[in-house]
Scaffold this motif. Structure first.
Motif, PDB file in Angstrom:
ATOM      1  N   CYS A 134      48.431  44.087  34.874  1.00 43.85           N
ATOM      2  CA  CYS A 134      46.970  44.001  34.911  1.00 43.85           C
ATOM      3  C   CYS A 134      46.453  44.167  36.336  1.00 43.85           C
ATOM      4  CB  CYS A 134      46.490  42.675  34.317  1.00 43.85           C
ATOM      5  SG  CYS A 134      47.000  41.220  35.233  1.00 43.85           S
ATOM      6  N   THR A 136      44.033  42.329  37.600  1.00 49.15           N
ATOM      7  CA  THR A 136      43.720  41.006  38.122  1.00 49.15           C
ATOM      8  C   THR A 136      44.938  40.428  38.834  1.00 49.15           C
ATOM      9  OG1 THR A 136      42.170  40.615  36.301  1.00 49.15           O
ATOM     10  CG2 THR A 136      42.938  38.686  37.519  1.00 49.15           C
ATOM     11  N   ARG A 137      44.782  40.062  40.086  1.00 46.81           N
ATOM     12  CA  ARG A 137      45.898  39.562  40.882  1.00 46.81           C
ATOM     13  C   ARG A 137      46.009  38.035  40.791  1.00 46.81           C
ATOM     14  NH1 ARG A 137      48.255  43.399  44.517  1.00 46.81           N
ATOM     15  NH2 ARG A 137      47.833  45.417  43.539  1.00 46.81           N
ATOM     16  N   ASN A 155      41.171  32.994  36.143  1.00 46.72           N
ATOM     17  CA  ASN A 155      41.939  34.142  36.623  1.00 46.72           C
ATOM     18  C   ASN A 155      42.944  34.602  35.570  1.00 46.72           C
ATOM     19  OD1 ASN A 155      44.596  35.035  38.367  1.00 46.72           O
ATOM     20  ND2 ASN A 155      42.687  35.760  39.266  1.00 46.72           N
ATOM     21  N   MET A 158      41.147  36.180  32.537  1.00 45.68           N
ATOM     22  CA  MET A 158      40.738  37.562  32.771  1.00 45.68           C
ATOM     23  C   MET A 158      41.933  38.514  32.649  1.00 45.68           C
ATOM     24  SD  MET A 158      37.580  37.183  33.017  1.00 45.68           S
ATOM     25  CE  MET A 158      37.203  38.914  33.281  1.00 45.68           C
ATOM     26  N   ALA A 159      43.096  38.068  33.121  1.00 53.14           N
ATOM     27  CA  ALA A 159      44.301  38.882  32.973  1.00 53.14           C
ATOM     28  C   ALA A 159      44.688  39.021  31.505  1.00 53.14           C
ATOM     29  CB  ALA A 159      45.446  38.263  33.777  1.00 53.14           C
ATOM     30  N   GLU A 162      42.582  41.626  29.846  1.00 54.14           N
ATOM     31  CA  GLU A 162      43.086  42.975  30.127  1.00 54.14           C
ATOM     32  C   GLU A 162      44.229  43.336  29.193  1.00 54.14           C
ATOM     33  OE1 GLU A 162      43.697  44.437  34.152  1.00 54.14           O
ATOM     34  OE2 GLU A 162      42.760  42.608  34.905  1.00 54.14           O
ATOM     35  N   THR A 184      50.560  36.031  32.491  1.00 55.96           N
ATOM     36  CA  THR A 184      49.350  35.223  32.413  1.00 55.96           C
ATOM     37  C   THR A 184      49.656  33.755  32.147  1.00 55.96           C
ATOM     38  OG1 THR A 184      48.981  35.561  30.035  1.00 55.96           O
ATOM     39  CG2 THR A 184      48.048  37.197  31.537  1.00 55.96           C
TER      40      THR A 184
END
Length: 290
Positions: A134, A136-137, A155, A158-159, A162, A184
């Motif tokens: 993804c 998102t880091r 966070n 959001m991953a 994705e 995640t």
């Protein structure tokens, strides 16, 4: 279902917290996810110790002793008659003002939920997961240590979004330097030439309790285990890949970003560790007495 809130076991419909609780307003709190197998709570002491560590890291004073939290966890499982399931143990900062100041919160709240869980359908344990990387880091340790099990999981959410939008159930998360951190909600392992590798916690991986258990089982089984800085290349070219987590347990991964991993089927070492893990959890842990 009975839910434990601040010293009382109440019906699910009566389980409530204040709208002024900083856990709700700001994600200001910590949690642990714990499994119940065959009437035993797996690695309860380790989870409670990690809860204490998270509390110390964010200056959160636990309102109960560790022994009291452990007993409340056992009592909650027993009250729900669970022999197999999942526990979500949450400590919030408590009710306070609308501002950020945590010192206006008079007392932290302890919430314990015990229920059943199935993170992935059984077919994926047999056939393996396809996952993506993804965008998102993983947050940098300079902002908040990855070892803190914070209530602010946006966070990771959001991953996960994705992953789902890409048609998969899980996503690989990289750190700011582009190294593999974790997924995640799960730790990552790969196997190459009979050696097992997993990202170092200094790369942003949570030092997961299931992660530790699998590493111990692997060493006891004669395998070499190395904690390393890992790029996606190491996963693309691995012989095997699997994920570990309290809810996920041990689950194979057979492709990353449309690249087939190994044979495209769960590997021999992965299957061996799944079997050893399932045998261990079936007979280990703190008895509940239900």
């Amino acid at each position: 279902m009975k839910v434990y809130i601040d010293g009382q076991l109440v019906d699910k419909s009566e389980a409530k917290i204040s709208v002024f609780d900083h856990g709700l307003l700001y994600g200001d709190g910590i949690f642990e996810g714990i499994r119940i197998y065959n009437g035993r709570i797996f690695e309860l002491d380790a989870h409670i110790k990690r809860l204490e560590d998270s509390a110390r890291a964010i200056c959160l004073e636990l309102p109960m002793s560790l022994e009291e939290i452990s007993q409340a966890t056992v009592d909650t499982v027993a009250a729900n008659g669970l022999r197999d399931g999942y526990i979500r143990l949450v400590v919030t900062r408590g009710a306070g003002g609308l501002g950020l100041n945590p010192y206006l919160c008079e007392k932290a709240s302890v919430i314990i939920i015990a229920d059943t869980i199935k993170l992935y359908p059984e077919e994926f344990y047999q056939n393996g997961l396809d996952i993506i990387t993804c965008a998102t880091r993983r947050p940098t340790p300079a902002s908040l240590s990855p070892q803190v099990k914070s209530l602010n999981y946006l966070n990771n959410v959001m991953a996960k979004i994705e992953a789902i939008q890409a048609g998969t159930l899980e996503a690989l998360m990289l750190n700011e330097q582009g190294y593999v951190a974790e997924c995640t909600g799960d730790n990552v392992f790969v196997v190459r030439d009979g050696v097992i590798f997993t990202p170092s916690i200094s790369a942003g991986a949570l030092d997961g309790i299931t992660r530790r258990t699998i590493m111990k089982l692997a060493v006891e089984s004669g395998y070499e285990v190395r904690e390393v800085y890992m790029s996606r290349y190491e996963i693309f070219t691995a012989d095997e890949c699997f994920l570990t987590g309290t809810a996920a347990e041990v689950i194979p991964v057979v492709s990353l970003d449309k690249r087939t991993i190994g044979s495209g089927q769960p590997g021999e070492i992965t299957r061996e560790l799944i079997a050893k893990y399932r045998a261990l959890v079936a007979e280990s842990g703190t008895p509940v007495g239900v």
